[in-house]
Each structure stands twice: as structure tokens, then as C-alpha cells.
Write an enzyme that holds these catalytic residues in place. Structure first.
Site, PDB file in Angstrom:
ATOM      1  N   LYS A  30       0.667  -0.808  -0.321  1.00  0.00           N
ATOM      2  CA  LYS A  30      -0.084  -0.287  -0.376  1.00  0.00           C
ATOM      3  C   LYS A  30       1.198   1.588  -0.143  1.00  0.00           C
ATOM      4  CE  LYS A  30      -1.882  -0.752   4.172  1.00  0.00           C
ATOM      5  NZ  LYS A  30      -1.259  -2.753   4.171  1.00  0.00           N
TER       6      LYS A  30
ATOM      7  N   ARG B  78     -10.554   0.855   7.973  1.00  0.00           N
ATOM      8  CA  ARG B  78      -9.589  -0.696   8.670  1.00  0.00           C
ATOM      9  C   ARG B  78     -11.000  -1.349   9.637  1.00  0.00           C
ATOM     10  NH1 ARG B  78      -4.012   0.617   8.867  1.00  0.00           N
ATOM     11  NH2 ARG B  78      -2.487  -1.419   9.519  1.00  0.00           N
TER      12      ARG B  78
ATOM     13  N   ARG C  30      10.965  -4.733   5.320  1.00  0.00           N
ATOM     14  CA  ARG C  30      11.383  -3.757   5.303  1.00  0.00           C
ATOM     15  C   ARG C  30      12.107  -2.714   6.010  1.00  0.00           C
ATOM     16  NH1 ARG C  30       5.199  -1.508   6.120  1.00  0.00           N
ATOM     17  NH2 ARG C  30       5.210  -2.376   7.910  1.00  0.00           N
TER      18      ARG C  30
ATOM     19  N   ARG D  85      10.486  -0.234  10.837  1.00  0.00           N
ATOM     20  CA  ARG D  85       9.460  -0.039  12.457  1.00  0.00           C
ATOM     21  C   ARG D  85       9.538  -0.876  13.695  1.00  0.00           C
ATOM     22  NH1 ARG D  85       4.090   0.510   8.965  1.00  0.00           N
ATOM     23  NH2 ARG D  85       3.163  -1.111  10.170  1.00  0.00           N
TER      24      ARG D  85
ATOM     25  N   ARG E 173      -1.099  -8.952  13.191  1.00  0.00           N
ATOM     26  CA  ARG E 173      -1.852  -7.300  12.329  1.00  0.00           C
ATOM     27  C   ARG E 173      -2.317  -8.185  11.268  1.00  0.00           C
ATOM     28  NH1 ARG E 173       3.997  -4.536  11.924  1.00  0.00           N
ATOM     29  NH2 ARG E 173       2.810  -3.949  10.226  1.00  0.00           N
TER      30      ARG E 173
HETATM   31  P1  ADP Z   1       2.334  -1.833   3.456  1.00  0.00           P
HETATM   32  O1  ADP Z   1       1.975  -0.866   3.538  1.00  0.00           O
HETATM   33  O2  ADP Z   1       0.654  -2.519   2.761  1.00  0.00           O
HETATM   34  O3  ADP Z   1       2.013  -1.778   4.685  1.00  0.00           O
HETATM   35  P2  ADP Z   1       4.502  -1.872   1.838  1.00  0.00           P
HETATM   36  O4  ADP Z   1       4.392  -0.790   0.532  1.00  0.00           O
HETATM   37  O5  ADP Z   1       5.240  -1.081   2.801  1.00  0.00           O
HETATM   38  O6  ADP Z   1       3.205  -2.569   1.777  1.00  0.00           O
HETATM   39  O7  ADP Z   1       5.069  -2.999   1.534  1.00  0.00           O
HETATM   40  C1  ADP Z   1       6.273  -4.019   2.305  1.00  0.00           C
HETATM   41  C2  ADP Z   1       7.449  -4.115   2.023  1.00  0.00           C
HETATM   42  O8  ADP Z   1       7.392  -5.049   0.704  1.00  0.00           O
HETATM   43  C3  ADP Z   1       8.421  -2.952   1.626  1.00  0.00           C
HETATM   44  O9  ADP Z   1       9.670  -2.985   2.147  1.00  0.00           O
HETATM   45  C4  ADP Z   1       8.706  -2.971   0.120  1.00  0.00           C
HETATM   46  O10 ADP Z   1       9.396  -2.698  -0.240  1.00  0.00           O
HETATM   47  C5  ADP Z   1       8.037  -4.399  -0.414  1.00  0.00           C
HETATM   48  N1  ADP Z   1       7.119  -4.586  -1.506  1.00  0.00           N
HETATM   49  C6  ADP Z   1       6.540  -4.232  -1.680  1.00  0.00           C
HETATM   50  N2  ADP Z   1       5.438  -3.999  -2.603  1.00  0.00           N
HETATM   51  C7  ADP Z   1       6.511  -5.183  -3.635  1.00  0.00           C
HETATM   52  C8  ADP Z   1       6.348  -6.654  -4.608  1.00  0.00           C
HETATM   53  N3  ADP Z   1       5.448  -5.922  -5.118  1.00  0.00           N
HETATM   54  N4  ADP Z   1       7.261  -7.368  -4.672  1.00  0.00           N
HETATM   55  C9  ADP Z   1       7.946  -7.343  -3.088  1.00  0.00           C
HETATM   56  N5  ADP Z   1       8.094  -6.573  -3.108  1.00  0.00           N
HETATM   57  C10 ADP Z   1       7.400  -5.434  -2.318  1.00  0.00           C
HETATM   58  P1  ADP Z   2       0.573  -1.618   7.537  1.00  0.00           P
HETATM   59  O1  ADP Z   2       1.923  -1.541   7.087  1.00  0.00           O
HETATM   60  O2  ADP Z   2       0.370  -2.787   8.795  1.00  0.00           O
HETATM   61  O3  ADP Z   2      -0.399  -2.181   7.382  1.00  0.00           O
HETATM   62  P2  ADP Z   2      -0.175   0.535   9.108  1.00  0.00           P
HETATM   63  O4  ADP Z   2       1.363   1.791   9.315  1.00  0.00           O
HETATM   64  O5  ADP Z   2      -1.292   1.212   8.129  1.00  0.00           O
HETATM   65  O6  ADP Z   2       0.588  -0.646   9.086  1.00  0.00           O
HETATM   66  O7  ADP Z   2      -0.423   0.479  10.510  1.00  0.00           O
HETATM   67  C1  ADP Z   2      -0.079   0.119  11.767  1.00  0.00           C
HETATM   68  C2  ADP Z   2      -0.629   0.198  13.286  1.00  0.00           C
HETATM   69  O8  ADP Z   2      -1.438   1.430  13.840  1.00  0.00           O
HETATM   70  C3  ADP Z   2      -1.423  -0.801  12.957  1.00  0.00           C
HETATM   71  O9  ADP Z   2      -1.406  -2.002  13.327  1.00  0.00           O
HETATM   72  C4  ADP Z   2      -2.976   0.086  14.058  1.00  0.00           C
HETATM   73  O10 ADP Z   2      -2.268  -0.730  15.164  1.00  0.00           O
HETATM   74  C5  ADP Z   2      -2.373   1.186  13.626  1.00  0.00           C
HETATM   75  N1  ADP Z   2      -3.491   1.793  12.688  1.00  0.00           N
HETATM   76  C6  ADP Z   2      -3.034   2.481  11.043  1.00  0.00           C
HETATM   77  N2  ADP Z   2      -3.764   2.613  11.027  1.00  0.00           N
HETATM   78  C7  ADP Z   2      -5.269   1.788  11.566  1.00  0.00           C
HETATM   79  C8  ADP Z   2      -7.275   2.264  11.109  1.00  0.00           C
HETATM   80  N3  ADP Z   2      -7.526   2.521  10.554  1.00  0.00           N
HETATM   81  N4  ADP Z   2      -7.105   1.392  12.270  1.00  0.00           N
HETATM   82  C9  ADP Z   2      -6.828   1.247  13.592  1.00  0.00           C
HETATM   83  N5  ADP Z   2      -5.252   1.730  13.649  1.00  0.00           N
HETATM   84  C10 ADP Z   2      -4.884   1.691  12.702  1.00  0.00           C
END
Ligand code: ADP
Ligand code: ADP
Ligand code: ZN
Length: 215
Positions: free
Chosen positions: A14, A89, A128, A162, A173
């Protein structure tokens, strides 16, 4: 104006894809996770309330999150539109968003779900890291900087991980995602604006598919 939501479990891509679409559409990414981490870092009351829950991979209360996002949606920075990353969420958050948008005469153009398999997410999350200076995202195996230890975007040499990106918290999660977040894809499918993209493809291929949808 283009307003969209990117849905998907932790590690789905995302954040990575929102950054690409932000440039392409000239809109702003609103990440509730980033907002919460900024609150935690600043030591605010809100941050202190959220930290314990984030550390164990649970979801922060709907009221707190809805209050935080309603201060951003509809502001000047969203004049060209927004990408919601990590929000909504839960079903109550999705309902609150609909109400918020209706009150501001705004509408959602797309809800795009990145579909992935859970097992692969553990490796993505555990590998990551981000540039401490500019926030650019990287991965130990899947998205390395061109020069080892140097950020492609800003030349920074300091990186961070993180606190919640560990194998144990990821499982919690993912569980929270399936229990509380997955039902919102049905919510948007029923109103006919859900699109799904295979998030297991390479980063570039996913970007390409997303661009096709929004262009
Ligand atoms: P999210 O925001 O959904 O938690 P991220 O965009 O931070 O996910 O991606 C999680 C990790 O995976 C990052 O280290 C990113 O570089 C890697 N990543 C994202 N998309 C892909 C993909 N399509 N294939 C392999 N690795 C990916
Ligand atoms: P991810 O990369 O795992 O998708 P985020 O960075 O979006 O994680 O979120 C990290 C943490 O922040 C979540 O595990 C949760 O504890 C909290 N969080 C983020 N967005 C929300 C939301 N919309 N509702 C509830 N908790 C949230
Ligand atoms: Zn950088």
C-alpha cells in the site's frame, strides 16, 4: 480530482504503491499508520494512547482514528484528491468515511485491493526498512537501493525499521486484518467501486496495473 483507497494486509504494498500514485495523479497520500507514528514520536497524548496497541499489532480505536482523518480529508492539501492508505480498517470506519465525504460533497472514485498471500507478507514485513531522512521505503531482498547503504532518493545513509515490523506482531496484524478489515472489501464491492489487483506481482507490474485503473 481523484479520491481513492488502497486496501490490503500489512506488507501488501500500500505504502509503496501510494507513493507512485501520489506522483502520477498529483494527489496526497494520507496514511493513518504514518500519522500515528508521528504522534508516537512527538509523545502526544494521542500517541501515548496508540503506542501500546500498535506494539502488539492491534487496532487503535475507531473514534481516535476517525477524529484524526477527518482533520485531513477536505483540507487544501487534498484539493487534487487523496489516497487513503491504512484507512478505513473496520466497517465503522468505512461508514464514518462515507458520512464524512457526503458532508463535504466529496466522492470516492476507486477502492483498489491488493490481493496477496499471507505467508509472503511475513518476509516482506521483516525485510522492510526506510530512509530516516526522506522516508523512502526499501526491502532487504526486493527493493534494495542502487548503492548499498545509500538512499536512492536523497543520498541519506541512515535507515530505520518500524518497532512493530517483527514476525510475532505481523501475525497479530494479519489476524486483525482478516477479522476486522477484510469485511470492508465486501462493503465496497456491494456499492460497485471495488477493484482487485494481484499484489504478488513485482512492484513495477503492480504499479502498471494501478496506473491502468486510474488513468
Ligand atoms: P504496506 O504499506 O501495505 O504495509 P509496503 O508498501 O510498506 O506495504 O511494502 C512492504 C515491504 O515489501 C517493503 O519493504 C516493500 O519494499 C516491499 N514490497 C512492496 N511491494 C512489493 C512487491 N510487489 N513485491 C516485493 N516486495 C514488495
Ligand atoms: P501496515 O503497514 O501493517 O499496513 P500501518 O502503518 O497502516 O501498517 O499501521 C500500523 C499500525 O497502526 C496498525 O497495526 C494499527 O495498530 C495502527 N493503525 C493504523 N491505521 C489504523 C486504522 N485505520 N485503524 C486502527 N488502527 C490503525
Ligand atoms: Zn532518503
Amino acid at each position: 480530482m481523484t479520491n481513492l483507497i488502497i486496501l490490503g494486509p500489512p506488507g501488501a504494498g500500500k505504502g509503496t504503491q501510494s507513493k507512485q500514485l501520489e506522483k502520477k495523479l498529483n494527489v496526497i497520500q494520507l496514511s493513518t499508520g504514518d500519522m500515528l507514528r508521528a504522534e508516537v514520536a512527538s509523545g502526544s497524548d494521542l500517541g501515548q494512547d496508540a503506542k501500546g496497541i500498535m506494539d502488539v499489532g492491534g487496532l487503535v480505536s475507531d473514534d481516535l482514528i476517525i477524529g484524526m482523518i477527518s482533520k485531513r480529508v477536505g483540507q487544501k492539501e487534498c484539493a487534487n484528491g487523496f489516497i487513503l492508505d491504512g484507512f478505513p480498517r473496520t466497517v465503522p470506519q468505512a461508514e464514518a468515511l462515507s458520512e464524512m465525504l457526503a458532508n463535504k460533497s466529496l466522492k470516492l472514485d476507486y477502492v483498489i485491493e491488493l490481493t496477496v498471500n499471507d505467508e509472503a507478507m511475513v518476509e516482506r514485513i521483516c525485510g522492510r526498512y526506510t530512509c530516516s531522512k526522506c522516508g523512502a521505503g526499501y526491502h532487504e531482498s526486493f527493493q534494495k537501493p542502487a548503492e548499498d547503504g545509500v538512499c536512492d532518493k536523497c543520498g541519506g545513509k541512515d535507515f530505520s525499521r518500524r518497532a512493530d515490523d517483527n514476525a510475532k506482531t505481523v501475525r497479530a496484524r494479519l489476524e486483525a486484518y482478516h477479522e476486522q478489515t477484510a469485511p470492508i472489501s465486501t462493503f465496497y464491492a456491494e456499492i460497485g467501486i471495488l477493484k482487485q489487483v494481484d499484489g504478488m506481482m513485482s512492484i513495477e507490474d503492480v504499479t502498471h496495473q494501478l496506473e491502468n485503473i486510474v488513468s
